[in-house]
Every structure is written in C-alpha cells, then in structure tokens.
Design a protein around this motif. Structure first.
Motif, PDB file in Angstrom:
ATOM      1  N   GLU A 161       0.835  -1.196   0.000  1.00 39.90           N
ATOM      2  CA  GLU A 161       0.000   0.000   0.000  1.00 39.90           C
ATOM      3  C   GLU A 161       0.869   1.243   0.000  1.00 39.90           C
ATOM      4  O   GLU A 161       1.996   1.235   0.485  1.00 39.90           O
ATOM      5  N   VAL A 162       0.306   2.309  -0.537  1.00 37.77           N
ATOM      6  CA  VAL A 162       1.008   3.583  -0.552  1.00 37.77           C
ATOM      7  C   VAL A 162       0.102   4.645   0.062  1.00 37.77           C
ATOM      8  O   VAL A 162      -1.094   4.696  -0.249  1.00 37.77           O
ATOM      9  N   ALA A 163       0.662   5.445   0.959  1.00 34.39           N
ATOM     10  CA  ALA A 163      -0.069   6.582   1.514  1.00 34.39           C
ATOM     11  C   ALA A 163       0.677   7.852   1.149  1.00 34.39           C
ATOM     12  O   ALA A 163       1.901   7.880   1.142  1.00 34.39           O
ATOM     13  N   VAL A 164      -0.081   8.883   0.819  1.00 36.12           N
ATOM     14  CA  VAL A 164       0.516  10.152   0.413  1.00 36.12           C
ATOM     15  C   VAL A 164       0.233  11.169   1.504  1.00 36.12           C
ATOM     16  O   VAL A 164      -0.917  11.394   1.871  1.00 36.12           O
ATOM     17  N   MET A 165       1.292  11.751   2.040  1.00 36.45           N
ATOM     18  CA  MET A 165       1.127  12.662   3.169  1.00 36.45           C
ATOM     19  C   MET A 165       1.311  14.095   2.716  1.00 36.45           C
ATOM     20  O   MET A 165       2.220  14.417   1.951  1.00 36.45           O
TER      21      MET A 165
END
Ligand SMILES: Nc1ncnc2c1ncn2[C@@H]1O[C@H](COP(=O)(O)OP(=O)(O)OP(=O)(O)O)[C@@H](O)[C@H]1O
Ligand SMILES: Nc1ncnc2c1ncn2[C@@H]1O[C@H](COP(=O)(O)OP(=O)(O)OP(=O)(O)O)[C@@H](O)[C@H]1O
Ligand SMILES: [Mg+2]
Ligand SMILES: [Mg+2]
Lengths: 322, 335
Positions: free
Chosen positions: B240-244
C-alpha cells in the motif's frame, strides 16, 4: 575550450585494520577525468566505489597519494594543502544533510559563515544570504531557525545555499539531491541548470539516481571499485553502454510501475561468495568476479581505458582484444 | 504476494492475529518558542503482518515526525495523542516502563540520516553488538560478535570482518546506511519503521536491500512502514502507498491504485515531478511550497498550489472519501 578541471592519474588509499593486521584500502585508483567549463560531469557507481573520496580530493578535503589536478589553467598538487583562495573556487555539497551543519548555528549563520571567512561586509552577507535562501526555496522565516527544527530536505537546501553563497566556479554535488523530495528535487535540478546557464557554473554531480544523472549531465563517468571503467557523453553512454558493469547498472533502475516489481525474487541470504572489496581488490579487471563475460585474461591483465569513439573510453578486455 | 493476502484476510476475521501496527488519529504537536506546530494531524492506518506501507510526500509533510511518534522519540515538549498498537497491544495505555520495553523489542527504526544514527566514536562492531545484546540478552559477547558479522554479510558489506573494526567515518555513505539497517533488523521486530533507508544506496544494492526486507518480513512476519521520496522504491516494495501532505494522509490505497491511477492532484504532481529515463524536458515541480504548518488555510491545504482548485476548495476542508476498493482520497473533486 580548455578544460576547467583536469584530473590526471589520481590515486587515494587509506590505511585500515583488517583481521588485526594493517592493510591498504584502494579507494580511488589511477583516475583521470576532464570537465569542460559550464558543463556537468556525472559520476555514478556502486556504493563504496570511491565517488565521495574522489569528490573530496577534487575540492581539497582529502590529500591524494598520487596524481595531479589542473584547475582553471593552474596546476595544483593533490597531495598538498590548498590556499584559501584556491579552496574558495570549488565548493562541495555533502551527502549527509545534517552532519554538515553546525547544530548551534542558525540557518542564516550557517549560510553566512563561508562569506564571513572571506571577509564580506555585513550588508553584502545579508543580501547574499537572502538571495540564496530564495534561490533554493527556503522561506525567509527559516533564517533564524536551527537545523533540528528543519526537515531533512530543508536542511539539504541550506547546504546547497551555503555552497552557492560564494559564487564558486565549480560545485561538487555529492548526492546533493538524494534526500530531497521529488518536487523539491525538480526545483533544485531546474535551479542548478539555471545557475549554470546564468553564471557558467561547472558541476561534478554524483548521484545514485541514474535518470537524474542523465538528465543533468553532459558527460558521465562510471566508477567501479575505485576505477573509472567507462566514460563518455551522457547520451551515448546511456543509449549504448559498453562496459558490462555499466550495462548491469543501467538494467537495475526500478520503474514506477508496481506490476514490474521483482521484490519477491528470493535473495540468497546464505550466499557467501566474496564481495569484491577495495581492501583486497581482484587481480586484473576489478569487475571480473561479477562479470558474465570474464575470461582468464581478465584475471591476469588490468584493462586500460581505450578510446571507443569521440570522447568515449572504456576499460574492458572485450574491447581491447580484437 | 499470496502470503500478504492470506495474512490480511486472516487479520480481518480473527482478532487473534493482530496487525503488526495499528495507528488511529495520531496527532503530533511540537510546542516551542514559535507556538505549536502540528506536524501530524490525525493519521490512521493499519499495517498487517508481512505487509509494506510506503509513505510518500514532500519534505516537511510530517513523515519523520509520524515515525518518531510511533517509536516514541521526540523532544520532551512534544504532544502525541491517538492510538498506537503494535502486535495488538496499545502502547499509549501502557505504563511508561512497559512502553519503553515494547518499543525497544517490537518496534525498531532506521533513521533518515545514517551518520547521525551511528555514534562516531565507537566502532561498527561495538554498536552492532550493543544492539544485538539489547534484544538477545542470553548471548555472550563472542556470540553477539558472530551475529554482528553475519548481519554485515547479510547486508552485503564487502570485507565484513574488517569493517567491524571500522569507525562510521571510514565507511561510505551507502555502507553506513546498511549498517543502520543491520542494527534495526537485529532484534527481529514486529514492525520496522524505515525512514528513507535507501537514499544512499546505488540501484543494485538498493534492489538487494528491498528483496532482503521482503525476505525478513516473510521469515518473521514483520510489518514495514517505509518513508521514501523514491516512487520507484514504493512501486517495487509496497503493498500500500499513503501520500502525506501537511500532516495528513491525503490519498491511500494499493501501490497500483495510487501510483498508476492517482486520485489526488497532489499525488499526480508528485508523480509528474519524477525525472524519467531519458527525459530531456525540465521536470515539473509542483508550484509553490508546502504551507507552513502553523498557518494552515481553512480549506484544503493543497488548494493554493492545485491546478484544479475551485472556490469551494479554499473554504471547505475536504473529508476523506472512498474512490475505489480500499482507495481513499481527500479531494473535494475526487469521486
Ligand atoms: N576516512 C576513511 N578511512 C578509511 N576508509 C575510508 C575512508 N573514507 C572512505 N573510505 C573507504 O573508501 C571506499 C570508498 O568510499 P567512498 O565514500 O568514496 O564511496 P562512495 O562511492 O562515495 O560510496 P557511497 O555511494 O556509498 O557514498 C570505501 O570502501 C570506504 O570504506
Ligand atoms: N522539533 C521540532 N520542533 C519544531 N518543528 C519541528 C520539529 N521537528 C520537525 N518540525 C517540523 O515539522 C514538520 C515535519 O517535519 P518532518 O521531519 O516530519 O518532515 P518529513 O516529512 O520527514 O520531511 P523530509 O522528507 O524532508 O524528511 C516540518 O515543518 C519541520 O520543520
Ligand atoms: Mg559517497
Ligand atoms: Mg523526514
């Protein structure tokens, strides 16, 4: 045009302890390179192959064991300390963003420091600090902050600002954009190109990001275990890599597509094959232990760089034996 | 890959297999002379065992602050609230002493700056042995030394035996980074937090490190949170990838969803800023700079830089909405 920087047969070793005995580590071995004024030379190669050591020799932070350096028409002995005037013309931006900054100095003090050493007036310093902070995209409000209050990328921008403050002729950038996020990296890359166009700056650009090196560099040198194995124009070298190591390197660049991930390929954690080391480099060609094309000749004879086109050399027996 | 899916499914049905890491409403505020800076502003996510979450986002968006809050290393004036559970145990409700122990053995971190993570006055061996004995109290010095050597070989440091006696300044940048990775995996943690662990590595070593991370993960069912600017690393490694952005997750989904079908304009900008193979044109930086965290605009924090922004974006703080199966985005215009 004459080269701005010419490195002739530079070698640098370190004394280390190996298994209780003293040993010699060959970090940079007979390296010769040239950089034309107003251009960028990219240097790529595996971790530990001697890029930072070479960079430090260039700017005079390491004394070389052997070799000469000609900068702007003046010969400098790489084994002798430089004068402050000589040091000023070449600046370096380091790999570790925070270790290069004094934790007790504010950002503006850090950037001002080299200017103070050179004896600039207060008003010149204030103006220059404000300009370079703007150039690298640091808000003016950060001037009075301390390094620990900045993020890693912000700190690296301070380092770049500090190197630019003295308006040097040559800037050696050692992984200078690696710690930056891609948006700031794009800004800094564009900034570096603009400064180059505007002031005719010359760069030696070291990076693990092969796409970025290609984008920024006019010429590229590939190092392996202390030696330059291939060099040429960025375009030729990337389009048609000749040395087997360059080929391996270019094929390892990850793509942005998760579908192409090779992450579940097994790593052989029990793999005990000797990893080639500069403490005891392989005889002959230093790359031969990993080279799919290695022959007996490669173990016996050190391949010398040979010309394989305009400004293009490669040090590999595949190209020396007809 | 199949293993990841299995554990994830198991994790949702049987609470007995708790996720490696669960974070709910994490808030981190630095309090100081300049007032309060909210570096992390209500972040929630779960990392199943054996799974990788990559966190991407611009410099200053709060990625390191988030990791440091999870492992509990922050300046004393920092305020951290929210739930942080490691292997099903909520760290925030533990006694400070238990929390320290849990953090020491269950969570470990690879810090962003490899040089500062190593002590310049001690040899690599001394530091590795110390890290190993902290986690394996039964080992004597000789065994710990042997283990230290194995770890250096695992991360492929050439002449490993000789390098044990080296001081950090005698190693190249990439070697230091690998020593730090070796120290972090020495204790076989439940969760590994890795802050930019590959910036100093060349592509061939990087590829090996990523496979090594996967392998260790499989072996010990570890969860990995990796902060990286390198979308290639995220694509290669992450489930998974999260963008902050400005302390929040503005987009979160599978690696494929986020990297190939980004929903948030900010993610789109981050992807476009990459220099591609053979690119000639100037790379596109996202215009402007991230907002100062003490003066966030009332609406969407990205609106001032967003090419799609409409007037509502300036007034209304967008809520997080689902834009696909397990794919969420905090953009007013996303749907
Ligand atoms: N001060 C020193 N004392 C002893 N050995 C050193 C010293 N500095 C560097 N070395 C050794 O010299 C070799 C080259 O190191 P260098 O830092 O130049 O590599 P590099 O190409 O910059 O690698 P990286 O990409 O990992 O930064 C390495 O084997 C390193 O351990
Ligand atoms: N101790 C502190 N006191 C005050 N502000 C801080 C402190 N530490 C970090 N900050 C601020 O918090 C914000 C988030 O910082 P953080 O280091 O988490 O960014 P990051 O996303 O890791 O960035 P990078 O990619 O550059 O490492 C930044 O604006 C930073 O200046
Ligand atoms: Mg280096
Ligand atoms: Mg950070």
């Amino acid at each position: 045009m004459a080269d701005l920087l010419e490195l002739i047969d530079i070698s640098k070793t370190f004394d280390v302890r190996s298994g209780g005995r003293r040993a010699t580590l060959s970090a940079v071995d007979h390296v010769s390179l040239t950089v034309r004024p107003g251009t960028t030379l990219g240097i790529v190669g595996e971790s530990g192959c001697g890029k930072s050591t070479l960079a430090r020799v260039i700017v005079g932070l390491h004394l070389a064991d052997d070799g000469e350096l000609v900068f702007d028409g003046k010969q400098m002995l790489t084994g002798k300390r430089r004068t402050p005037g000589e040091l000023k013309q070449m600046q370096m931006v380091f790999q570790d963003p925070s270790s290069a900054l004094n934790p007790r100095a504010t950002i503006s003090e850090s950037i001002a420091f080299p200017l103070q050493v050179q004896g600039a007036s207060k008003s010149v310093i204030a103006e220059r600090v404000a300009t370079v902070m703007r150039d690298v995209g640091l808000p003016a409000a950060y001037a009075s902050r301390y390094p620990h209050q900045l993020s890693g990328g912000q700190r690296q921008r301070v380092n770049i600002a500090r190197a630019l403050a003295l308006q040097p002729k040559l800037v050696v950038l050692d992984e200078a954009v690696s710690a930056l996020d891609k948006s700031i990296q794009a800004q800094v890359l564009n900034l570096l190109s603009d400064l180059q166009d505007e002031y005719g700056l010359t760069y030696v650009f070291i990076s693990h990001d092969l796409n970025v090196v290609r984008y920024l560099s006019d010429d590229v040198a590939v190092m392996y275990l202390g030696q330059v194995v291939e060099q040429g124009s960025a375009q030729q070298l990337y389009d048609e890599p000749k040395h087997p190591y360059t080929q391996l390197l270019l094929s390892s660049v990850p793509t942005l597509d998760p579908a192409e991930s090779t992450r579940d390929e097994p790593v052989d954690t029990a793999d005990s094959t000797e990893i080639p080391s500069p403490i005891d480099p392989p005889s002959g060609c230093r790359f031969r232990t990993r080279c799919p094309f290695a022959t007996d000749l490669c173990a016996q004879v050190v391949p010398v760089p040979i010309q394989v086109g305009e400004g293009r050399t490669v040090a590999c027996h595949l190209y020396t034996t007809p | 890959m199949s293993l990841t899916i299995e554990t994830r499914a198991a994790g949702t049905t049987t609470p007995a297999i708790a996720p490696a890491l669960r974070v709910r409403d994490l808030v981190t505020e630095f309090r100081g002379r300049y007032g309060a800076v909210r570096a992390v502003d209500g972040v929630s996510f779960t990392v199943p065992r054996g799974s990788v979450l990559a966190v991407i986002g611009e410099s200053g968006s709060g990625k390191s602050a988030m990791l440091r809050s999870i492992i509990g290393i922050n300046p004393p004036t920092t305020l951290v609230t929210g739930e942080i559970s490691v292997g099903g145990r909520d760290l925030q409700t533990m006694s400070p002493r238990d929390r320290r122990t849990a953090r020491g053995s269950d969570v470990s971190m690879v810090f962003q700056d490899p040089l500062t993570a190593l002590d310049p006055v001690y040899t690599v061996e001394k530091q590795l042995v110390e890290a190993i004995r902290k986690h394996h109290e039964g080992l004597d010095k000789a065994q710990a030394r042997q283990r230290a050597l194995e770890l250096l070989e695992l991360v492929r440091i050439p002449s490993a035996a000789a390098r044990l006696k080296a001081y950090p300044s005698e190693l190249s940048g990439g070697m230091r980074q690998r020593v730090v990775i070796a120290m972090a995996i020495a204790g076989r943690p439940t969760v590994l937090l890795a802050d930019e662990p590959t910036t100093a590595l060349d592509v061939t070593v990087q590829a090996r490190m990523m496979r090594l991370f996967r392998q260790i993960q499989r072996d010990i069912d570890m969860g990995l949170v990796i902060v990286t600017h390198d979308l290639g690393v995220a694509a290669e490694l992450a489930d998974e990838v999260a963008v902050m952005y400005a302390g929040r997750f503005v987009e979160h989904g599978t690696a494929t969803q986020v990297l190939t079908r980004p929903s948030h304009p900010y993610t789109e900008g981050l992807i476009e800023a990459n220099v591609r193979a053979g690119q000639d044109r100037r790379p596109n930086a996202i215009p402007g700079a991230p907002p100062s965290l003490d003066q966030l605009p009332p609406g969407c924090a990205f609106a001032p830089r967003c090419r799609y922004a409409v007037s509502a974006c300036w007034d209304v703080r967008p809520i997080t909405q689902l834009v696909g199966d397990g794919h969420s985005s905090s953009c007013l215009l996303a749907s």
